[in-house]
Design a protein around this motif. Structure first.
Motif, PDB file in Angstrom:
ATOM      1  N   GLY A 162       0.790  -1.226   0.000  1.00 37.64           N
ATOM      2  CA  GLY A 162       0.000   0.000   0.000  1.00 37.64           C
ATOM      3  C   GLY A 162       0.820   1.273   0.000  1.00 37.64           C
ATOM      4  O   GLY A 162       0.334   2.335   0.414  1.00 37.64           O
ATOM      5  N   LEU A 163       2.055   1.201  -0.444  1.00 35.74           N
ATOM      6  CA  LEU A 163       2.948   2.360  -0.422  1.00 35.74           C
ATOM      7  C   LEU A 163       2.872   3.105  -1.753  1.00 35.74           C
ATOM      8  O   LEU A 163       2.961   2.498  -2.826  1.00 35.74           O
ATOM      9  N   ASP A 164       2.732   4.424  -1.663  1.00 37.12           N
ATOM     10  CA  ASP A 164       2.578   5.227  -2.877  1.00 37.12           C
ATOM     11  C   ASP A 164       3.370   6.518  -2.734  1.00 37.12           C
ATOM     12  O   ASP A 164       3.804   6.885  -1.641  1.00 37.12           O
ATOM     13  N   ASN A 165       3.564   7.217  -3.816  1.00 40.59           N
ATOM     14  CA  ASN A 165       4.274   8.505  -3.825  1.00 40.59           C
ATOM     15  C   ASN A 165       5.645   8.402  -3.160  1.00 40.59           C
ATOM     16  O   ASN A 165       5.989   9.165  -2.255  1.00 40.59           O
ATOM     17  N   ILE A 166       6.412   7.443  -3.614  1.00 36.64           N
ATOM     18  CA  ILE A 166       7.735   7.183  -3.042  1.00 36.64           C
ATOM     19  C   ILE A 166       8.797   7.902  -3.868  1.00 36.64           C
ATOM     20  O   ILE A 166       8.852   7.755  -5.091  1.00 36.64           O
ATOM     21  N   SER A 167       9.651   8.687  -3.172  1.00 42.10           N
ATOM     22  CA  SER A 167      10.834   9.234  -3.841  1.00 42.10           C
ATOM     23  C   SER A 167      11.954   8.209  -3.736  1.00 42.10           C
ATOM     24  O   SER A 167      11.949   7.358  -2.842  1.00 42.10           O
ATOM     25  N   VAL A 168      12.908   8.286  -4.647  1.00 41.01           N
ATOM     26  CA  VAL A 168      13.941   7.249  -4.733  1.00 41.01           C
ATOM     27  C   VAL A 168      15.325   7.879  -4.767  1.00 41.01           C
ATOM     28  O   VAL A 168      15.589   8.778  -5.577  1.00 41.01           O
ATOM     29  N   ASP A 169      16.213   7.393  -3.894  1.00 38.74           N
ATOM     30  CA  ASP A 169      17.613   7.821  -3.953  1.00 38.74           C
ATOM     31  C   ASP A 169      18.275   7.220  -5.188  1.00 38.74           C
ATOM     32  O   ASP A 169      18.074   6.025  -5.500  1.00 38.74           O
ATOM     33  N   PHE A 170      19.086   8.010  -5.879  1.00 38.73           N
ATOM     34  CA  PHE A 170      19.733   7.494  -7.084  1.00 38.73           C
ATOM     35  C   PHE A 170      20.688   6.344  -6.768  1.00 38.73           C
ATOM     36  O   PHE A 170      20.909   5.468  -7.606  1.00 38.73           O
ATOM     37  N   SER A 171      21.245   6.329  -5.551  1.00 40.48           N
ATOM     38  CA  SER A 171      22.140   5.226  -5.175  1.00 40.48           C
ATOM     39  C   SER A 171      21.413   3.885  -5.236  1.00 40.48           C
ATOM     40  O   SER A 171      22.035   2.847  -5.486  1.00 40.48           O
ATOM     41  N   VAL A 172      20.086   3.884  -5.017  1.00 42.35           N
ATOM     42  CA  VAL A 172      19.293   2.658  -5.143  1.00 42.35           C
ATOM     43  C   VAL A 172      19.195   2.257  -6.612  1.00 42.35           C
ATOM     44  O   VAL A 172      19.346   1.087  -6.974  1.00 42.35           O
ATOM     45  N   VAL A 173      18.950   3.236  -7.473  1.00 45.37           N
ATOM     46  CA  VAL A 173      18.813   2.971  -8.905  1.00 45.37           C
ATOM     47  C   VAL A 173      20.104   2.374  -9.460  1.00 45.37           C
ATOM     48  O   VAL A 173      20.076   1.449 -10.283  1.00 45.37           O
ATOM     49  N   GLU A 174      21.244   2.883  -9.000  1.00 46.98           N
ATOM     50  CA  GLU A 174      22.537   2.407  -9.508  1.00 46.98           C
ATOM     51  C   GLU A 174      22.737   0.910  -9.281  1.00 46.98           C
ATOM     52  O   GLU A 174      23.354   0.227 -10.088  1.00 46.98           O
ATOM     53  N   LYS A 175      22.190   0.397  -8.164  1.00 47.05           N
ATOM     54  CA  LYS A 175      22.416  -1.006  -7.797  1.00 47.05           C
ATOM     55  C   LYS A 175      21.227  -1.900  -8.103  1.00 47.05           C
ATOM     56  O   LYS A 175      21.301  -3.118  -7.940  1.00 47.05           O
ATOM     57  N   LEU A 176      20.117  -1.307  -8.515  1.00 39.79           N
ATOM     58  CA  LEU A 176      18.854  -2.030  -8.562  1.00 39.79           C
ATOM     59  C   LEU A 176      18.881  -3.256  -9.471  1.00 39.79           C
ATOM     60  O   LEU A 176      18.451  -4.347  -9.075  1.00 39.79           O
ATOM     61  N   ALA A 177      19.363  -3.102 -10.689  1.00 34.73           N
ATOM     62  CA  ALA A 177      19.303  -4.206 -11.654  1.00 34.73           C
ATOM     63  C   ALA A 177      20.043  -5.443 -11.140  1.00 34.73           C
ATOM     64  O   ALA A 177      19.508  -6.565 -11.175  1.00 34.73           O
ATOM     65  N   SER A 178      21.254  -5.260 -10.654  1.00 34.90           N
ATOM     66  CA  SER A 178      22.037  -6.414 -10.210  1.00 34.90           C
ATOM     67  C   SER A 178      21.455  -7.041  -8.949  1.00 34.90           C
ATOM     68  O   SER A 178      21.444  -8.279  -8.805  1.00 34.90           O
ATOM     69  N   ILE A 179      20.943  -6.228  -8.023  1.00 33.76           N
ATOM     70  CA  ILE A 179      20.428  -6.771  -6.765  1.00 33.76           C
ATOM     71  C   ILE A 179      19.144  -7.568  -6.990  1.00 33.76           C
ATOM     72  O   ILE A 179      18.955  -8.645  -6.408  1.00 33.76           O
TER      73      ILE A 179
END
Length: 642
Positions: A162-179
């Protein structure tokens, strides 16, 4: 070819630590000690006016002139003020007991609360940390559904949690695909609730790591830093630690540190000092609880406004200049690693909001932990110290002020004053027949000096025994050889040289008494001013909550006798110990309380007492023992002794 001669450096050895370092010719001895990690007491921050940084030059030469803080005899035997001494040769320097810090005392200190009385604690809060971990299972991408990894993650967080309107740190995006692929599309997302209560994705890990979620809570005090390692999955304390704030080498009070921060490179040195303290505490707590640093998700800090500015590397200059404006009262979230704190890049630091330049997040945290804002009971919350803070109020209103009590309660400005470490006189009685003192010291060690709680006991006992009058002057007709004329006027010998660690008589002087009276007058007048501002009087206070480590050591009867605390029924007084750390811990455990902390700061009305005419009148009236208006202290009986 001309050969460059190597620059001469001198060897400096500090005893009894056995620390050796190299110093440039003409280097300041105090700064050399700080750079070598050796602590020398320096109440005034190196201004040369306190006389607490005395050292013995055992061999070698320094350039230093004798000030009025050194007797001729001490100067001739090699005692020098470290902050006023400059290195002219190889040196062996001995730091005497009165100029050192003893960490053994801190290790015994309880970093929790002293009293768990339900009437003095916040109630009704729910366990709901502002940092939470969410386990997700994503369907692998297909040609029919090949939306981005981040889109898929955010979609699943909404569908499953039920989580919405989430901002995202770019450091998460950098690792997201591999994780995501490493975990076979099973992952744990860590979300942080920021100051505006919005959600921010700060970390992604493969697999289910929900049980590995910890936070850190710190009370950054002017003298000491106390920390707790918290388990956010179970709501418990895993470890705690305490150490002196390394900034203490740059001055024992906030004004000295503000002054130091204005020197070239001074602000960075002060920030490095406090972050080094935090890093050491973090390491100790992680090792004690056998927790990996990667499990840390969040940090909550409660501190006075000056300490927050120094931690965040913000210039505190304007905090001490009228109209006393901080750079920020509610600091935005900041990555702990960017401050030099050795934590993962994903960890954010939240600083409790401040009210004013000298009423900080430590007081807001204390009010939060006590739950004063939840009850109708008119309560006085008081944290006695160099910058004593006072709050009066209840669930409907709160007024607050900082009372510039000076460093007296930490031993500053007292001839043989010291902070509460081994050998400090903490309890004091006078035999009414012989007028001889009965003293107790911390650790039952031979006396080194007098700590703040000891000063209060000494003044109260001398007043009761008739050795001092209500103006704080010695009764020179007193029949005891302990009372004598000294370098600074009349003085009373608490311990003779043969019974002390410092090899000199430890005395309490009329100047000491004057300083104590001014400090206690500032605290009481602050309380009186706040209460009167709301159309009440001190007798209307229904509960007094005394916070802080120093506060927990005070003898209430003696504090009332000298007029430091209002004369109220004794069952109205409650000790809670470290309210600041309590509030920081609860903020780590509850998003509701995080919001309440911001609400508390917003509802407080601050009084700048230095600009308040009513305070000055109250202060003048309080320069008497216990007070000019005896009717305000009906239970205090002054005995004349012999």
């Amino acid at each position: 070819m001309v050969k460059c001669q190597p620059e001469t450096k001198y060897s400096v050895r500090f005893e009894p630590d056995g620390v050796e370092t190299a110093a440039e010719p003409g280097a300041n001895l105090m700064e050399t000690a700080i750079a070598a990690g050796v602590h020398i007491n320096a109440s005034c921050g190196g201004a040369g006016v306190c006389g607490t940084c005395n050292v013995l030059i055992k061999s070698g030469k320094v350039e230093s002139t004798r000030s009025d803080k050194l007797s001729k005899a001490d100067y001739e035997r090699g005692i020098r003020q470290a902050c006023q001494s400059y290195i002219n040769s190889d040196l062996v320097v001995e730091i005497p007991p009165e100029s050192r810090l003893e960490k053994a005392v801190l290790k015994r200190e309880d970093t929790g609360i002293v009293s768990t009385l339900p009437a003095a604690l916040v109630s009704g809060w729910r366990f709901d940390p502002p940092v939470k971990k969410y386990y997700v299972e994503l369907p692998p991408p297909t040609l029919e559904d090949n939306s981005s990894d981040l889109t898929r993650l955010l979609r699943i967080l909404k569908q499953q949690h039920g989580l919405d309107n989430i901002s995202v740190d770019f450091s998460v995006v950098e690792k997201l695909a591999s994780i995501l692929r490493q975990g076979n599309w099973k992952a744990t997302a860590t979300l942080l609730q920021d100051n505006s209560c919005a959600s921010r994705l700060i970390k992604i890990e493969p697999g289910d790591t929900r049980v590995k979620s910890c936070s850190l809570a710190f009370d950054i005090g002017t003298t000491a830093v106390r920390g707790q390692l918290l388990d956010l999955s179970r709501g418990k304390v895993l470890a705690q630690a305490i150490d002196y704030n390394r900034q203490i080498s740059y001055g024992e009070d906030v004004i000295s540190r503000i002054a130091w921060s204005q020197k070239t490179g001074g602000l960075k040195k002060l920030q490095d000092a406090v972050t080094a303290t935090l890093n050491d505490l973090i390491k100790k707590m992680l090792e004690s609880a056998m927790v990996d640093v990667s499990d840390i998700s969040h940090v909550v800090v409660a501190a006075n406004t000056v300490m927050v500015h120094l931690l965040l590397n913000l210039n505190p200059k304007f905090l001490r200049l009228s109209p006393y404006v901080p750079t920020v009262s509610t600091p935005p979230l900041v990555k702990a690693a960017s401050l030099g704190i050795e934590l993962p890049e994903s960890v954010y630091l939240y600083a409790m909001p401040s009210v004013a330049s000298y009423v900080g997040g430590d007081i807001v945290a204390g009010i939060l932990g006590c739950g004063i804002y939840q009850r109708q009971t008119i309560t006085l919350y008081i944290d006695i110290g160099t910058n004593g803070e006072i709050v009066v109020g209840n669930s409907e209103w709160m007024v607050t002020a900082a009372c510039s009590a000076g460093p007296t309660f930490e031993g500053g400005g007292i001839k043989h004053g010291m902070i509460a470490t081994s050998g400090a006189i903490k309890d004091f009685k006078i035999d009414r027949q012989s007028l001889k003192p009965e003293i107790k010291t911390i650790d039952n060690a031979r006396a080194r000096g007098i700590c703040g709680s000891g000063l209060i006991d000494i003044a109260a006992e001398m007043l009761r025994a008739g050795i001092i009058d209500q103006n704080g002057r010695f009764n020179t007709e007193t029949d005891t050889d302990r009372l004598r004329q000294g370098e600074d006027g009349y003085e009373y010998v608490l311990a003779y040289a043969k019974d002390t660690q410092i090899g000199r008589d430890i005395v309490f002087t009329e100047i000491d008494m004057d300083n104590l009276i001014r400090s206690k007058a500032a605290m009481y007048a602050g309380c009186q001013t706040l209460v009167k501002s709301m159309g009440s009087k001190c007798a209307d206070i229904e509960q007094v909550i005394i916070a802080g480590t120093f506060g927990s050591k005070i003898d209430i009867e003696n504090a009332i006798t000298i007029g430091l605390l209002p004369d109220l029924p004794r069952d109205r007084f409650v000790f809670i110990g470290n309210g600041s750390l309590l509030g920081a811990r609860l903020t780590s455990f509850s998003s509701d309380l995080l919001k309440d902390g911001q609400k508390i700061a917003a509802m407080m009305t601050n009084f700048e007492l230095s600009e308040n005419a009513d305070f000055m009148a109250n202060y003048t009236a309080a320069l008497f023992l216990p007070h000019t208006h005896a009717g305000d202290f009906p239970s205090v009986v002054i005995n004349k002794g012999k």
